[in-house]
Write a protein that holds these residues in place. Structure first.
Motif, short mmCIF file in Angstrom:
data_model
loop_
_atom_site.label_atom_id
_atom_site.label_comp_id
_atom_site.label_asym_id
_atom_site.label_seq_id
_atom_site.Cartn_x
_atom_site.Cartn_y
_atom_site.Cartn_z
N PHE A 61 4.42 -16.14 7.64
CA PHE A 61 4.63 -17.02 6.50
C PHE A 61 5.94 -16.67 5.79
O PHE A 61 6.75 -17.56 5.50
N PHE A 62 6.15 -15.38 5.52
CA PHE A 62 7.38 -14.97 4.86
C PHE A 62 8.60 -15.23 5.75
O PHE A 62 9.68 -15.60 5.24
N ALA A 63 8.45 -15.05 7.06
CA ALA A 63 9.56 -15.32 7.99
C ALA A 63 9.91 -16.81 7.97
O ALA A 63 11.10 -17.18 8.00
N TRP A 64 8.89 -17.66 7.91
CA TRP A 64 9.13 -19.11 7.83
C TRP A 64 9.89 -19.47 6.56
O TRP A 64 10.85 -20.25 6.60
N ARG A 65 9.51 -18.88 5.43
CA ARG A 65 10.21 -19.16 4.18
C ARG A 65 11.65 -18.66 4.24
O ARG A 65 12.56 -19.30 3.73
N PHE A 66 11.85 -17.49 4.86
CA PHE A 66 13.20 -16.93 4.97
C PHE A 66 14.09 -17.82 5.84
O PHE A 66 15.22 -18.13 5.45
N VAL A 67 13.58 -18.25 6.98
CA VAL A 67 14.36 -19.11 7.88
C VAL A 67 14.66 -20.45 7.20
O VAL A 67 15.78 -20.98 7.31
N CYS A 71 18.40 -21.98 6.39
CA CYS A 71 18.85 -23.29 6.89
C CYS A 71 19.30 -24.22 5.77
O CYS A 71 20.03 -25.18 6.03
N THR A 72 18.86 -23.98 4.56
CA THR A 72 19.19 -24.87 3.44
C THR A 72 20.23 -24.26 2.49
O THR A 72 20.49 -24.82 1.42
N THR A 73 20.80 -23.13 2.87
CA THR A 73 21.79 -22.45 2.02
C THR A 73 23.16 -22.43 2.69
O THR A 73 23.26 -22.17 3.90
N ASP A 74 24.17 -22.72 1.93
CA ASP A 74 25.55 -22.59 2.41
C ASP A 74 25.93 -21.11 2.30
O ASP A 74 26.50 -20.67 1.30
N ILE A 75 25.58 -20.35 3.31
CA ILE A 75 25.69 -18.90 3.24
C ILE A 75 27.13 -18.45 2.97
O ILE A 75 27.37 -17.51 2.20
N GLN A 76 28.09 -19.12 3.58
CA GLN A 76 29.47 -18.68 3.46
C GLN A 76 30.01 -18.86 2.04
O GLN A 76 30.78 -18.02 1.54
N ASN A 77 29.60 -19.93 1.36
CA ASN A 77 30.20 -20.25 0.06
C ASN A 77 29.29 -19.99 -1.13
O ASN A 77 29.78 -19.90 -2.27
N ASP A 78 28.00 -19.86 -0.91
CA ASP A 78 27.06 -19.70 -2.03
C ASP A 78 26.70 -18.23 -2.20
O ASP A 78 25.60 -17.79 -1.85
N SER A 79 27.61 -17.45 -2.76
CA SER A 79 27.35 -16.02 -2.94
C SER A 79 26.24 -15.77 -3.94
O SER A 79 25.61 -14.71 -3.92
N TYR A 80 25.98 -16.72 -4.83
CA TYR A 80 24.90 -16.58 -5.81
C TYR A 80 23.53 -16.44 -5.11
O TYR A 80 22.63 -15.79 -5.65
N SER A 81 23.40 -17.02 -3.92
CA SER A 81 22.12 -16.99 -3.20
C SER A 81 21.96 -15.78 -2.30
O SER A 81 20.87 -15.55 -1.77
#
Length: 330
Positions: A61-67, A71-81
Motif C-alpha cells: 500500500f505504501f509502495a503504491w502511494r509512493f509510486v 508519477c505525479t510530481t515534477d521531480i526535477q523542478n519541484d524541490s519543495y516536494s
C-alpha cells in the motif's frame, strides 16, 4: 505431482531460549529452518505468520502511494516536494525490512540477530525520513526561522546512529538480562521519536501560528495516539502475558503493535500531505526548501552510520566464542 511438505512446528521447550517470546508457548518454527521453509511459513499458521503479513501487506500500500506520488510530481523542478518523496520512500522500507526479518529470523541464532539488526536500521531510516518531512512542512510558525530548526536535522541524523547501535547492543542482553534489554530497546526507539516530534508537540500543546492551524492537526493527534498505543503493546506484552498460550497465533501484542504502527504511519502521512499542501505558499515565502545536497548528505550519513553499527554488531556475533553464546542462549 509436486508436493511441498509443511514445516513442523515446536513448542517453547523445544527451541533455544533466544527464540522464546514471553507468553507465547506454541507455534515456533525450527530454529535452523532453511530459507525455503521460512518462505513457506508465510502460508502456514505459526506464531510469526501475522507478524509478517501485518507489515508485508501495508508495504504494498505504501509502495503504491509512493509510486503514485513519483508519477505525479515534477521531480526535477519541484524541490519543495523532495522531502515528501524521501519520507514516503522510507515509509516503504521499514515494513518490508520488518516482514523480511520476521520471515527469516528462524534460520539460526545468529541469523535471527542479524535480521533484527537490519530491521532496526530500517526503522531509524524511517525516523530520519520523518524528521526531513517534519522540518520541511510541519514546523510551527514560531520555530521556522530559529536555531532549533537549523540544528534539528543534524541531531536527527546523530540520533539514527545512536539508536541503531543501542538497539543492536540490546540483543546481546536479551537472554541473561531481558528486562534491561527491553528497556534499552524502548529507549533506543523512544528518544528519536520524541526528538523528531518536538515541533508537533509544540503545535499541539502551544500556539502553533496562523499557517499551522489547519486540518492536519487532527491527524497529528491521531498519529500521536496510535504511536502511544503501539508503545504500550510493545512494552506490556499484553494480552498474552495474562493468558500464556491463548494468543500464540492470533492477537498477541507484537501483532497489535504492528497494526498500530502501520495506522500511525498512515495518519502521519495524511498529516504531512495536508501540511505540505496547505502551508506551501507561506513556507516558500518565509524559508527555502531543502537542497538536493542537504537531503542526500543526511541520508548518506544515516546509512553509513547505521550500516556501520549493523556490521560491527553482526561481526561481534562471530567474535564471541561459541561456548559463551551457548551459555547465554540456552
Amino acid at each position: 505431482m509436486l508436493s511441498l511438505k509443511v514445516p513442523k512446528l515446536f513448542n517453547i521447550d523445544q527451541v533455544p531460549q533466544v527464540f522464546h517470546e514471553q507468553g507465547i508457548l506454541f507455534g515456533y518454527r525450527h530454529p535452523q529452518s532453511s530459507a525455503t521453509a521460512c518462505v513457506l511459513s508465510l502460508f502456514q499458521m505459526t506464531n510469526e505468520t501475522l507478524n509478517i503479513w501485518t507489515h508485508l501487506l501495508p508495504f504494498w500500500f505504501f509502495a503504491w502511494r509512493f509510486v503514485t506520488a513519483l508519477c505525479t510530481t515534477d521531480i526535477q523542478n519541484d524541490s519543495y516536494s523532495w522531502p515528501m518523496l524521501v519520507y514516503m520512500c522510507t515509509s516503504c522500507v521499514y515494513p518490508l525490512a520488518s516482514s523480511c526479518a520476521h520471515t527469516f529470523s528462524s534460520m539460526s541464532k545468529k541469523a535471527r540477530h542479524i535480521c533484527y539488526f537490519l530491521d532496526y536500521g530500517a526503522v531509524n531510516l524511517f525516523s530520519l525520513g520523518s524528521a526531513i518531512a517534519y522540518s520541511a512542512y510541519t514546523f510551527p510558525d514560531a520555530l521556522v526561522l530559529t536555531a532549533f530548526r537549523d540544528y534539528y536535522m543534524a541531531l536527527a541524523v546523530f540520533n539514527t546512529s545512536l539508536s541503531t547501535g543501542l538497539s543492536c547492543y540490546s540483543r546481546f542482553l536479551e537472554v541473561h538480562k531481558p528486562g534491561l534489554s527491553k528497556l534499552l530497546r524502548i529507549l533506543a526507539f523512544a528518544y528519536p521519536y520524541i526528538w523528531d516530534s518536538l515541533p508537533i508537540f509544540y503545535r499541539l500543546l502551544l500556539f502553533p501560528g496562523v499557517s499551522a492551524q489547519n486540518e492536519a492537526i487532527l491527524y497529528h493527534w491521531k498519529h500521536m495516539a496510535m504511536t502511544l498505543l503501539a508503545s504500550f503493546f510493545y512494552s506490556a506484552h499484553l494480552p498474552e502475558r495474562l493468558a500464556p498460550g491463548l494468543f500464540d497465533y492470533v492477537g498477541h501484542s507484537h501483532q497489535l503493535f504492528h497494526v498500530c504502527v502501520i495506522l500511525a504511519t498512515h495518519m502521519q502521512t495524511e498529516a504531512i500531505l495536508l501540511d505540505k499542501a496547505l502551508r506551501r505558499e507561506w513556507l516558500l515565502t518565509v524559508s527555502q526548501p531543502f537542497s538536493f545536497l542537504q537531503i542526500v548528505a543526511s541520508l548518506l550519513l544515516c546509512l553509513i552510520f547505521s550500516l556501520g553499527n549493523i556490521i560491527y554488531f553482526s561481526a561481534a556475533l562471530y567474535w564471541t566464542p561459541e561456548s559463551e553464546l551457548q551459555k547465554k542462549e540456552t
